[in-house]
Write a protein that holds these residues in place. Structure first.
Motif, PDB file in Angstrom:
ATOM      1  N   GLU A  12     -13.948  -6.311 -10.118  1.00  0.00           N
ATOM      2  CA  GLU A  12     -14.230  -7.345 -11.100  1.00  0.00           C
ATOM      3  C   GLU A  12     -13.522  -7.010 -12.423  1.00  0.00           C
ATOM      4  O   GLU A  12     -13.602  -5.870 -12.888  1.00  0.00           O
ATOM      5  N   HIS A  30      -9.527 -11.653  -8.260  1.00  0.00           N
ATOM      6  CA  HIS A  30     -10.996 -11.641  -8.306  1.00  0.00           C
ATOM      7  C   HIS A  30     -11.458 -12.976  -8.846  1.00  0.00           C
ATOM      8  O   HIS A  30     -11.213 -13.304 -10.004  1.00  0.00           O
ATOM      9  N   GLU A  31     -12.100 -13.755  -7.977  1.00  0.00           N
ATOM     10  CA  GLU A  31     -12.439 -15.143  -8.292  1.00  0.00           C
ATOM     11  C   GLU A  31     -11.199 -15.820  -8.843  1.00  0.00           C
ATOM     12  O   GLU A  31     -10.159 -15.792  -8.194  1.00  0.00           O
TER      13      GLU A  31
END
Ligand code: 5AD
Ligand code: SF4
Length: 437
Positions: free
Chosen positions: A176, A207-208
Motif C-alpha cells: 500500500e 495498488h488500487e
C-alpha cells in the motif's frame, strides 16, 4: 533463559539484503539476538540466491564448514530463493546438516520453525508462497547507512523463460502506498538521505488506483528525502510519464537500469521478453531525449539456447549503439523449472559462451571508460557512503546522481552521509576520482 544468538549470511540481490533486514526484525521481536559473527552464534541462517549460480554445492559446503567450525553445536537454516529446492533434499537426506528451511514468504514463521528444531530436534520447513505477503507490518532492522532499501512489490508474473524468480518468489503483489510513504518519512527522520525502491519488476507496481509513477511522485514529495532510486524496471511497459517525472524532480536520480537481456529479435521472443530490438532502442532514445545525461545500465544474457554467433552480434550492435554506462553481462545458466530448461538443451558450448562474454566485456569496458572520462572537469554532487574499498583508507567513496562511484580524499570537513560538490579529475572504467570544491 538467555537469548539465542543468530547470525545471517546474505547472498544475491538487493531484495535479499532487504529480506535479511526483515528477518532480523522478526527475530528480534521474538527475543533472538542478532550477532555479526558466526563464531558467537547458536543459529546460523544462509539467505540464498538461485538466479544464476549453481550454488547448491556452495551452500552445502558452507553448511559443513559451519557445522565443523562450531563442532556441531549450531542450528542451520536455509532461507531465500533456494529454499524450495532444498526442501526436497532435506526430506530425502537427513544427513544434510540443514535444520530448517524458510522460503521468501515464510519469514514470519521463522520463530516457530526455530523452536521446533531447538525444542524437539525435528527438522522444520515452510516454503509456501503467498499471494498477499508483503511484510508491510515489519519494520526492517537496517545497518546505519546512507541508503535504505524498500521493497514496494514482491514476486514476478512475467515468466521470462530463463528466469527462476517467478517460481522461487511467486506472484506479484504490491504494498500500500501509504505504508511505503510512512516508511520513507521514518527513514528521513532517522537520517537516511537516499531510498532505493525495490521490486522484481517495479513498473508492475499497482495498488488500487496507484501505479509506479504515482508512487514515485508521492515518495518524491516526502520532505527531506534527497535521493530516490529504483530497480528494476522492465522495458516492455516502462512508463513514459515516469521519464517526465524523473526529469522534473531533483530528488529522483538521473539513472535508469534497463535490462536488455538480448539484442536479437528471435532470442528476445523465445526469452518471452515481449519487446523487439527496435522498441528497446526507441525507449532508450526517448529516455535520452527527456533526460540528456541519464545514466543507463543494463543486464545481458549471452549463450541463451540456440543463440547463434550471428544473433549474438545483434546484442553487440545494441551495446555499441546505446553505449550503456554499465552492463552486467552473464552467461546463460539453465535453471530448474523454467520454460527454457524444459524446452531447450543448454546447447551453446561453454567455450563459445566464454568467447562471447570476453568480447562483450571488452567492448563495454571501452565504452564505460570513455563515458566516465567525459565527466572530467565537471562539478558533481556526491553522497558519501563509506571508506573507499578500491583506493585506500584515506579516501571516501560515494556516488554521483547517475550512480557512478566517485572517490574523494578524506577530510574533517565532511563525513559519511554528506552530500558534497566535487570536481572530477580522473576516471577509470569503474569509478571517477574527484576533489572537493
Ligand atoms: N542465466 C543467466 N542470467 C540470468 N539472469 C536471470 N536468470 C538468468 C539465467 N538463467 C540475469 C538477468 C537478470 C539478472 C538479475 O540476472 O540478466 O536481469
Ligand atoms: Fe525474472 Fe523476467 Fe521477472 Fe525479471 S521480469 S524477475 S527476469 S521473470
Amino acid at each position: 533463559m538467555s537469548k539465542k544468538n543468530v547470525f545471517i549470511e546474505t547472498y544475491g540481490c538487493q531484495m535479499n539484503v532487504y529480506d535479511t533486514e526483515l528477518v532480523k526484525s522478526i527475530l528480534q521481536k521474538a527475543e533472538y539476538k542478532i550477532v555479526d559473527q558466526e563464531s558467537t552464534a547458536d543459529i546460523v541462517m544462509l539467505n540464498t540466491c538461485s538466479v544464476r549460480d549453481n550454488a547448491n554445492r556452495k551452500i552445502y559446503n558452507r553448511v559443513h564448514e559451519i557445522k565443523k567450525a562450531k563442532d556441531g553445536k549450531v542450528s542451520i537454516g536455509v532461507l531465500g530463493c533456494m529454499a524450495t529446492n532444498f526442501k526436497t533434499n532435506l526430506l530425502e537426506n537427513k544427513r544434510l546438516g540443514i535444520d530448517f528451511i524458510a522460503g521468501p514468504d515464510s519469514y514470519k514463521h521463522l520463530p516457530n520453525l526455530i523452536s521446533t528444531v531447538t525444542e524437539t530436534g525435528i527438522k522444520a520447513f515452510d516454503v509456501t508462497l503467498s499471494e498477499f505477503e508483503t511484510y508491510s507490518d515489519i519494520d526492517p532492522v537496517r545497518d546505519a547507512g546512507v541508503n535504505a532499501w524498500i521493497a514496494i512489490m514482491r514476486g514476478c508474473n512475467n515468466f521470462c523463460t530463463f528466469c527462476v524468480v517467478p517460481y522461487t518468489r511467486g506472484r506479484e503483489r504490491s504494498r500500500e502506498p501509504k505504508n511505503i510513504i510512512e516508511e520513507v518519512k521514518r527513514l528521513v527522520k532517522n537520517g537516511y538521505k537516499q531510498v532505493t525502491l525495490l521490486g522484481q519488476n517495479v513498473n508492475s507496481y499497482q495498488h488500487e488506483k496507484y501505479d509506479f509513477t504515482d508512487l514515485m511522485k508521492m515518495v518524491s514529495d516526502v520532505e527531506g528525502i534527497e535521493r530516490i532510486r529504483y530497480t528494476s524496471p522492465h522495458p516492455k511497459d516502462f512508463p513514459r510519464k515516469l521519464l517526465s517525472l524523473m526529469s522534473e524532480r531533483n530528488n529522483i536520480c538521473n539513472q535508469v537500469h534497463m535490462p536488455l537481456q538480448a539484442g536479437n529479435d528471435r532470442i528476445l521472443d523465445i526469452m518471452n521478453r515481449t519487446y523487439t530490438q527496435r522498441e528497446f532502442l526507441d525507449l532508450i532514445k526517448e529516455a535520452r531525449d527527456i533526460m540528456p545525461n541519464v545514466n543507463i545500465s543494463t543486464d545481458i544474457i549471452l549463450g541463451f539456447p540456440t543463440e547463434t554467433a550471428q544473433e549474438f552480434e545483434d546484442t553487440v550492435k545494441v551495446v555499441q549503439e546505446v553505449e550503456f554506462d554499465q552492463a552486467y553481462i552473464f552467461k546463460y545458466s539453465e535453471r530448474p523449472n523454467t520454460r527454457a530448461s524444459k524446452k531447450y538443451a543448454d546447447d551453446v558450448p561453454e567455450k563459445e559462451k566464454t568467447r562471447r562474454i570476453v568480447l562483450l566485456n571488452e567492448i563495454q569496458h571501452d565504452i564505460a571508460l570513455r563515458k566516465n572520462q567525459s565527466h572530467i572537469g565537471q562539478i558533481e554532487k556526491i553522497l558519501i557512503a563509506e571508506t573507499s574499498t578500491k583506493r585506500s583508507a584515506d579516501y571516501y567513496q560515494g556516488r554521483n546522481d547517475g550512480n557512478t562511484v566517485v572517490i574523494v580524499p578524506k577530510s574533517d570537513a565532511y563525513t559519511k552521509g554528506d552530500l558534497i560538490d566535487v570536481k572530477i579529475h580522473g576516471a577509470t572504467k569503474n569509478a571517477l576520482q574527484a576533489d572537493v570544491v
